[in-house]
Structures are given as structure tokens and as C-alpha cells.
Motif scaffolding. Structure first.
Motif, PDB file in Angstrom:
ATOM      1  N   LEU A 159      26.087  30.283 -28.267  1.00 30.81           N
ATOM      2  CA  LEU A 159      25.812  31.631 -28.748  1.00 30.81           C
ATOM      3  C   LEU A 159      27.155  32.318 -28.968  1.00 30.81           C
ATOM      4  CD1 LEU A 159      23.985  34.106 -29.331  1.00 30.81           C
ATOM      5  CD2 LEU A 159      24.057  34.595 -26.864  1.00 30.81           C
ATOM      6  N   PHE A 160      27.401  32.786 -30.199  1.00 31.52           N
ATOM      7  CA  PHE A 160      28.622  33.522 -30.521  1.00 31.52           C
ATOM      8  C   PHE A 160      28.379  35.004 -30.304  1.00 31.52           C
ATOM      9  CE2 PHE A 160      31.182  35.645 -34.003  1.00 31.52           C
ATOM     10  CZ  PHE A 160      32.410  35.531 -33.364  1.00 31.52           C
ATOM     11  N   ILE A 161      29.299  35.659 -29.595  1.00 30.89           N
ATOM     12  CA  ILE A 161      29.223  37.097 -29.340  1.00 30.89           C
ATOM     13  C   ILE A 161      30.535  37.726 -29.806  1.00 30.89           C
ATOM     14  CG2 ILE A 161      29.119  38.887 -27.541  1.00 30.89           C
ATOM     15  CD1 ILE A 161      26.455  37.434 -27.852  1.00 30.89           C
ATOM     16  N   ASP A 162      30.439  38.846 -30.536  1.00 27.51           N
ATOM     17  CA  ASP A 162      31.645  39.552 -30.954  1.00 27.51           C
ATOM     18  C   ASP A 162      31.356  41.044 -31.038  1.00 27.51           C
ATOM     19  OD1 ASP A 162      34.327  39.694 -31.594  1.00 27.51           O
ATOM     20  OD2 ASP A 162      34.131  38.765 -33.564  1.00 27.51           O
ATOM     21  N   ASP A 163      32.428  41.828 -31.111  1.00 28.26           N
ATOM     22  CA  ASP A 163      32.240  43.272 -31.167  1.00 28.26           C
ATOM     23  C   ASP A 163      31.779  43.738 -32.543  1.00 28.26           C
ATOM     24  OD1 ASP A 163      34.782  42.721 -32.239  1.00 28.26           O
ATOM     25  OD2 ASP A 163      35.688  44.568 -31.458  1.00 28.26           O
ATOM     26  N   PHE A 164      32.389  43.194 -33.619  1.00 28.94           N
ATOM     27  CA  PHE A 164      32.062  43.634 -34.977  1.00 28.94           C
ATOM     28  C   PHE A 164      31.661  42.477 -35.871  1.00 28.94           C
ATOM     29  CE2 PHE A 164      34.320  47.591 -34.071  1.00 28.94           C
ATOM     30  CZ  PHE A 164      33.641  48.506 -34.852  1.00 28.94           C
ATOM     31  N   LEU A 165      30.752  42.744 -36.781  1.00 27.40           N
ATOM     32  CA  LEU A 165      30.461  41.871 -37.921  1.00 27.40           C
ATOM     33  C   LEU A 165      30.725  42.697 -39.169  1.00 27.40           C
ATOM     34  CD1 LEU A 165      29.387  39.431 -39.468  1.00 27.40           C
ATOM     35  CD2 LEU A 165      27.054  40.264 -39.008  1.00 27.40           C
ATOM     36  N   ALA A 166      31.713  42.282 -39.948  1.00 30.80           N
ATOM     37  CA  ALA A 166      32.035  42.975 -41.200  1.00 30.80           C
ATOM     38  C   ALA A 166      31.867  41.980 -42.339  1.00 30.80           C
ATOM     39  CB  ALA A 166      33.447  43.556 -41.140  1.00 30.80           C
ATOM     40  N   ASN A 167      32.940  41.328 -42.715  1.00 32.61           N
ATOM     41  CA  ASN A 167      32.865  40.308 -43.766  1.00 32.61           C
ATOM     42  C   ASN A 167      32.425  38.950 -43.229  1.00 32.61           C
ATOM     43  OD1 ASN A 167      33.701  41.934 -46.007  1.00 32.61           O
ATOM     44  ND2 ASN A 167      35.746  41.932 -45.122  1.00 32.61           N
ATOM     45  N   GLY A 168      32.428  38.798 -41.923  1.00 31.40           N
ATOM     46  CA  GLY A 168      31.948  37.565 -41.305  1.00 31.40           C
ATOM     47  C   GLY A 168      32.982  36.455 -41.190  1.00 31.40           C
ATOM     48  N   ASN A 169      34.253  36.777 -41.375  1.00 29.42           N
ATOM     49  CA  ASN A 169      35.278  35.740 -41.332  1.00 29.42           C
ATOM     50  C   ASN A 169      35.403  35.083 -39.962  1.00 29.42           C
ATOM     51  OD1 ASN A 169      35.903  36.124 -44.054  1.00 29.42           O
ATOM     52  ND2 ASN A 169      37.330  37.768 -43.570  1.00 29.42           N
ATOM     53  N   ALA A 170      35.376  35.874 -38.901  1.00 29.71           N
ATOM     54  CA  ALA A 170      35.445  35.304 -37.553  1.00 29.71           C
ATOM     55  C   ALA A 170      34.234  34.408 -37.303  1.00 29.71           C
ATOM     56  CB  ALA A 170      35.521  36.409 -36.504  1.00 29.71           C
ATOM     57  N   ALA A 171      33.070  34.864 -37.725  1.00 27.77           N
ATOM     58  CA  ALA A 171      31.850  34.078 -37.547  1.00 27.77           C
ATOM     59  C   ALA A 171      31.933  32.751 -38.298  1.00 27.77           C
ATOM     60  CB  ALA A 171      30.637  34.879 -38.022  1.00 27.77           C
ATOM     61  N   LEU A 172      32.472  32.779 -39.518  1.00 28.32           N
ATOM     62  CA  LEU A 172      32.614  31.530 -40.283  1.00 28.32           C
ATOM     63  C   LEU A 172      33.589  30.579 -39.608  1.00 28.32           C
ATOM     64  CD1 LEU A 172      32.662  32.978 -43.919  1.00 28.32           C
ATOM     65  CD2 LEU A 172      30.773  31.790 -42.766  1.00 28.32           C
TER      66      LEU A 172
END
Length: 188
Positions: A120-133
């Protein structure tokens, strides 16, 4: 999530260029009571998944990820934004940071992210999704399974959420910003 939305409206600051600053309660100075409530809500929203590891990218995702990991009673792994000279056996990907306007080599040890992990990925912000990718790439390199992605705040006016959802990924955002036009915070 009502508490988070109220806090964004009362304490969040908007800057030109679509920047929302929440450093007084999320990603510099942290409100542990709010962080605990957000973690509980994320755990509730992913309760149908069989998660054995939480992952994030340093640094702002670490606090919510640790709290989610604590509630799930699973290890928390954070991807490092600089390749350390002491890390062996690593997985590496490139991530562009919207906030810093630069690319990072992001890495994790293969010893801690491996085949069979249900992440499960957890992060503070989702904007363009680069960290998620970047995390998707690391999870795929490891042969692990991405169970979902949870964010405290999503900038709904940017493409990240739509892109990730179109891939069939279970995405949960506790607050979605519809607009920051004219430096006015508008929530969904």
C-alpha cells in the motif's frame, strides 16, 4: 474526511501556480492527532486488501505511512530520493518532483521490497502522480503487488488521480482540491 477538509480551509495557504501549503499541520510541523485520524481512515478504506507492507517516498509521506503501518501492524518502507553509497542490491527509478522542479533517482533495497509483497503506497499529496508512477515502477521491478494508493490531499484539477484510476488502481484521497484558482481553495 471532514476534519482534514476543515483544517485545509482554516490553515492551508494557497500560492500562485497551483501550490497548496499545509506545512503547519502535515508536512513540516505535524498535528499528530489529525495524522492519527487520517491514518485510521486510510486503513478503513483499504480494509478489504491483504496488505503486508506500506511504502512511501521521503520525506513528507513518512509520517502518515508510519501511522498507517502501525494500525496495520506491518513494516513501512520509504524510498530514498538519493542513492546512498551504502545501499546494495537496490531497485532504482526516476521521479520528477513538481514542487522542487527537478528529477530524483529514487531507490529501495531489494531486501525490503520483494516478490510476494502486497504493498500500500501512502503519500501526502497526489498532483501529477509522478511519485506514484515511480513507486509503481519499483513495485513492478520487485515483482510485488500494488494493493492501492492512499493520499491525504489530491489536487483533482491535475492529471495524477485520473491517470492512476484509469490504470485500475484503488486510489483513496482524504480531501480533493477542485481548484486553487485566484488563490482560493475550493474543495470537492
Amino acid at each position: 474526511m471532514k476534519q482534514l477538509k476543515e483544517r485545509i480551509l482554516s490553515d492551508g495557504k494557497c500560492f500562485p501556480g497551483g501550490i497548496l501549503k499545509v506545512d503547519n499541520f502535515i508536512n513540516h510541523q505535524m498535528d499528530p492527532v489529525l495524522m492519527r485520524e487520517m491514518a485510521k481512515e486510510l486503513v478503513r478504506r483499504f480494509s478489504e486488501h491483504n496488505i503486508n507492507k506500506v511504502i512511501t517516498i521521503e520525506a513528507s509521506g513518512i509520517a502518515p505511512a508510519i501511522m498507517v503501518g502501525d494500525y496495520l501492524n506491518v513494516p513501512v518502507l520509504f524510498a530514498k530520493k538519493n542513492v546512498p553509497s551504502t545501499m546494495e542490491n537496490m531497485l532504482v527509478t526516476e521521479v520528477f518532483s513538481f514542487t522542487k522542479n527537478k528529477s530524483y533517482s529514487v531507490c529501495v533495497s531489494k531486501d525490503y521490497l520483494k516478490e510476494g509483497d502486497r504493498v500500500l503506497f501512502i503519500d501526502d499529496f497526489l498532483a501529477n502522480g509522478n511519485a506514484a508512477l515511480g513507486i509503481i515502477d519499483l513495485v513492478n521491478q520487485a515483482g510485488a503487488t500494488l494493493e492501492g494508493m492512499g493520499f491525504l490531499i489530491e489536487k483533482g484539477f491535475q492529471s495524477g488521480g485520473d491517470n492512476l484510476r484509469s490504470r485500475g488502481i484503488h486510489i483513496e484521497s482524504l480531501a480533493i482540491i477542485d481548484s486553487l484558482d485566484n488563490c482560493t481553495i475550493t474543495l470537492k
